[in-house]
Write an enzyme that holds these catalytic residues in place. Structure first.
Site, PDB file in Angstrom:
ATOM      1  N   GLY A  88       2.018  -2.522   1.261  1.00  0.00           N
ATOM      2  CA  GLY A  88       0.726  -2.466   0.584  1.00  0.00           C
ATOM      3  C   GLY A  88       0.819  -1.597  -0.654  1.00  0.00           C
ATOM      4  O   GLY A  88       1.848  -0.990  -0.941  1.00  0.00           O
ATOM      5  N   GLY A  90      -1.791   0.867  -3.627  1.00  0.00           N
ATOM      6  CA  GLY A  90      -3.081   1.475  -3.929  1.00  0.00           C
ATOM      7  C   GLY A  90      -3.046   2.127  -5.287  1.00  0.00           C
ATOM      8  O   GLY A  90      -2.117   1.910  -6.083  1.00  0.00           O
ATOM      9  N   PHE A  92      -2.397   5.093  -6.104  1.00  0.00           N
ATOM     10  CA  PHE A  92      -1.394   6.127  -6.318  1.00  0.00           C
ATOM     11  C   PHE A  92       0.000   5.704  -5.880  1.00  0.00           C
ATOM     12  O   PHE A  92       0.845   6.556  -5.651  1.00  0.00           O
ATOM     13  CB  PHE A  92      -1.810   7.409  -5.595  1.00  0.00           C
ATOM     14  CG  PHE A  92      -3.097   7.964  -6.124  1.00  0.00           C
ATOM     15  CD1 PHE A  92      -3.127   8.651  -7.318  1.00  0.00           C
ATOM     16  CD2 PHE A  92      -4.275   7.765  -5.431  1.00  0.00           C
ATOM     17  CE1 PHE A  92      -4.314   9.145  -7.816  1.00  0.00           C
ATOM     18  CE2 PHE A  92      -5.468   8.257  -5.922  1.00  0.00           C
ATOM     19  CZ  PHE A  92      -5.496   8.957  -7.124  1.00  0.00           C
ATOM     20  N   GLY A  93       0.262   4.415  -5.754  1.00  0.00           N
ATOM     21  CA  GLY A  93       1.616   3.997  -5.445  1.00  0.00           C
ATOM     22  C   GLY A  93       1.685   2.795  -4.522  1.00  0.00           C
ATOM     23  O   GLY A  93       0.674   2.171  -4.185  1.00  0.00           O
ATOM     24  N   VAL A  95       3.573   1.190  -0.857  1.00  0.00           N
ATOM     25  CA  VAL A  95       4.162   1.570   0.428  1.00  0.00           C
ATOM     26  C   VAL A  95       5.099   0.462   0.905  1.00  0.00           C
ATOM     27  O   VAL A  95       4.741  -0.724   0.878  1.00  0.00           O
ATOM     28  CB  VAL A  95       3.080   1.832   1.491  1.00  0.00           C
ATOM     29  CG1 VAL A  95       3.722   2.212   2.827  1.00  0.00           C
ATOM     30  CG2 VAL A  95       2.140   2.937   1.032  1.00  0.00           C
ATOM     31  N   LYS A 110       6.468   5.786   0.722  1.00  0.00           N
ATOM     32  CA  LYS A 110       5.428   5.752  -0.311  1.00  0.00           C
ATOM     33  C   LYS A 110       6.103   6.017  -1.652  1.00  0.00           C
ATOM     34  O   LYS A 110       6.691   7.072  -1.863  1.00  0.00           O
ATOM     35  CB  LYS A 110       4.369   6.809  -0.019  1.00  0.00           C
ATOM     36  CG  LYS A 110       3.252   6.876  -1.050  1.00  0.00           C
ATOM     37  CD  LYS A 110       2.256   7.973  -0.685  1.00  0.00           C
ATOM     38  CE  LYS A 110       1.174   8.137  -1.734  1.00  0.00           C
ATOM     39  NZ  LYS A 110       0.217   9.224  -1.379  1.00  0.00           N
ATOM     40  N   ASP A 204     -10.965  12.658   2.504  1.00  0.00           N
ATOM     41  CA  ASP A 204     -10.999  11.206   2.296  1.00  0.00           C
ATOM     42  C   ASP A 204     -10.819  10.469   3.621  1.00  0.00           C
ATOM     43  O   ASP A 204      -9.963   9.593   3.753  1.00  0.00           O
ATOM     44  CB  ASP A 204      -9.932  10.781   1.293  1.00  0.00           C
ATOM     45  CG  ASP A 204     -10.213   9.393   0.683  1.00  0.00           C
ATOM     46  OD1 ASP A 204     -11.369   8.927   0.802  1.00  0.00           O
ATOM     47  OD2 ASP A 204      -9.300   8.802   0.100  1.00  0.00           O
TER      48      ASP A 204
END
Length: 375
Positions: A88, A90, A92-93, A95, A110, A204
């Site tokens: 996946g 997102g 910020f990077g 995975v 990650k 979060d």
């Protein structure tokens, strides 16, 4: 408020640390500490070098930009990893699944782009130093990190959690049963209690950051927006806009100071998400409307129908708008809703043991009868 959210990366995961570590004003009414059933941070000293370096990892501090130094301190050079398929991505990077070349175990990798002099280096150092200190059965385990300076890529290695996130489970299977909601809520609450007792706010908590093992255990993940407080009783002095809007507490939205109990509000939203299959406030017409209702009204998000009375009471306690009236994670652990989850798990274990004993006894009887027949 919308302008503040946009400037703070409003979207899949807002992350505006506002300078990282914060030193808090002392609480005038400190609560008596309850014995922690889990070990504390991996460091056993009250003010270890890792604590000091964590607090110094703020923008503008030149010593905090030494990424190589941070990685050498918190990584094991004995292990190397091969990158596999993409899992996946997102804000910020990305995975990937990975393989440890020494043990053969699966890991999560990650990967994020980090050039030398990148303004996000202090934030990444903060995340690595924080994760390296955590040790709890309901928190994803940090294994190490490596910076490829030639490619400008940072790789963080973590425990592999095969079930994926709660978000992924909801997409596959729809809303979760009451028994599962209880179990996941109980495990997440245990993780938050551990963090809060070690002076850490996650900031979060949501379905995308709650991972599930193949045995149905929760692993809380993603500490990129987390913050460590300066002391055990120092709280309620953070003002940075941080988190995901649908799960943000009112005091975060309005720019007031906040502390540990912002995670408790987010936990209430997580329960609604698990029970309905959708994030809280998702039925109010969009993110802007949700922000307005959280920040400017006294409304609560829609509850599922039907909804267990204990579950509803638990969620209402989490979603008390005044953080002074909102219970702590430690206090919520005694609530009958999650206490029942622990009792149910114990009963399952008792039945399993009883069944195994019964099978063994039957086998012995059968062997004895067959031996008599043979005689």
């Amino acid at each position: 408020l919308l302008a503040r959210l946009r400037s703070a990366h409003c979207g899949p995961g807002v992350a505006a640390s506002g300078g990282g570590m914060a030193h808090f004003a002392a609480d005038t009414n400190p609560q008596p500490a309850r014995p922690n059933p889990y070990q504390r941070l991996r460091s056993n000293t009250t003010e270890s070098p890792s604590h000091r370096s964590l607090r110094s990892a703020t923008p503008g501090n030149e010593s905090s930009t030494s990424l190589a130094s941070a990685l050498s301190t918190h990584s094991n050079p004995k292990f190397s990893y091969k990158k596999g398929e993409k899992i996946g991505s997102g804000a910020f990077g990305t995975v990937y699944q990975g393989l440890c070349e020494q043990t053969g175990s699966l890991v999560a990798i990650k990967e994020t782009t980090v050039a030398l002099g990148d303004k996000n280096i202090p934030k990444l150092i903060q995340e690595i130093q924080l994760m390296a200190q955590l040790s709890h059965p309901n928190i994803v385990l940090y294994l190490g990190a490596k910076h490829d300076e030639e490619l400008g890529v940072l790789r963080i290695y973590q425990e592999w959690v095969p079930g994926g996130s709660v978000d992924a489970l909801l997409r596959k299977y729809g809303k979760l049963s009451e028994v599962i909601v209880k179990r996941y809520a109980s495990h997440t609450l245990e993780a938050l209690d551990y963090l809060h007792r070690n002076n850490i706010i996650h900031r979060d908590v949501k379905g995308g950051n709650v991972l599930i093992t193949d045995k149905g255990d929760v692993k809380l993940a993603d500490f990129g927006t987390s913050v460590m407080m300066a002391g055990e009783t120092q709280d309620n002095n953070i003002k940075a806009l941080c988190g995901t809007p649908y799960f943000m507490a009112p005091e975060v939205m309005t720019g007031e100071t906040y502390g540990r109990k912002t995670d408790v509000w987010s936990l209430g939203g997580l329960l609604i998400q698990m029970a309905t299959g959708e994030p809280p406030w998702s039925g109010c017409g969009g993110q802007a409307q949700a922000i307005y209702k959280i920040a400017s009204t006294k409304e609560l998000p829609a509850f599922p129908e039907p909804f267990d009375a204990l579950a509803e009471d638990f969620v209402r306690m989490c979603l008390r708008r005044d953080p002074r009236e909102r219970p702590s994670a430690a206090e919520l652990l005694t609530h009958p809703f999650v206490a029942e989850a622990g009792g149910a798990a114990l009963q399952v274990c008792i039945h399993l043991v009883r069944d195994r004993v019964t099978v063994r006894v039957r086998r012995r009887v059968r062997v004895r009868v067959l031996s008599l027949i043979h005689i």
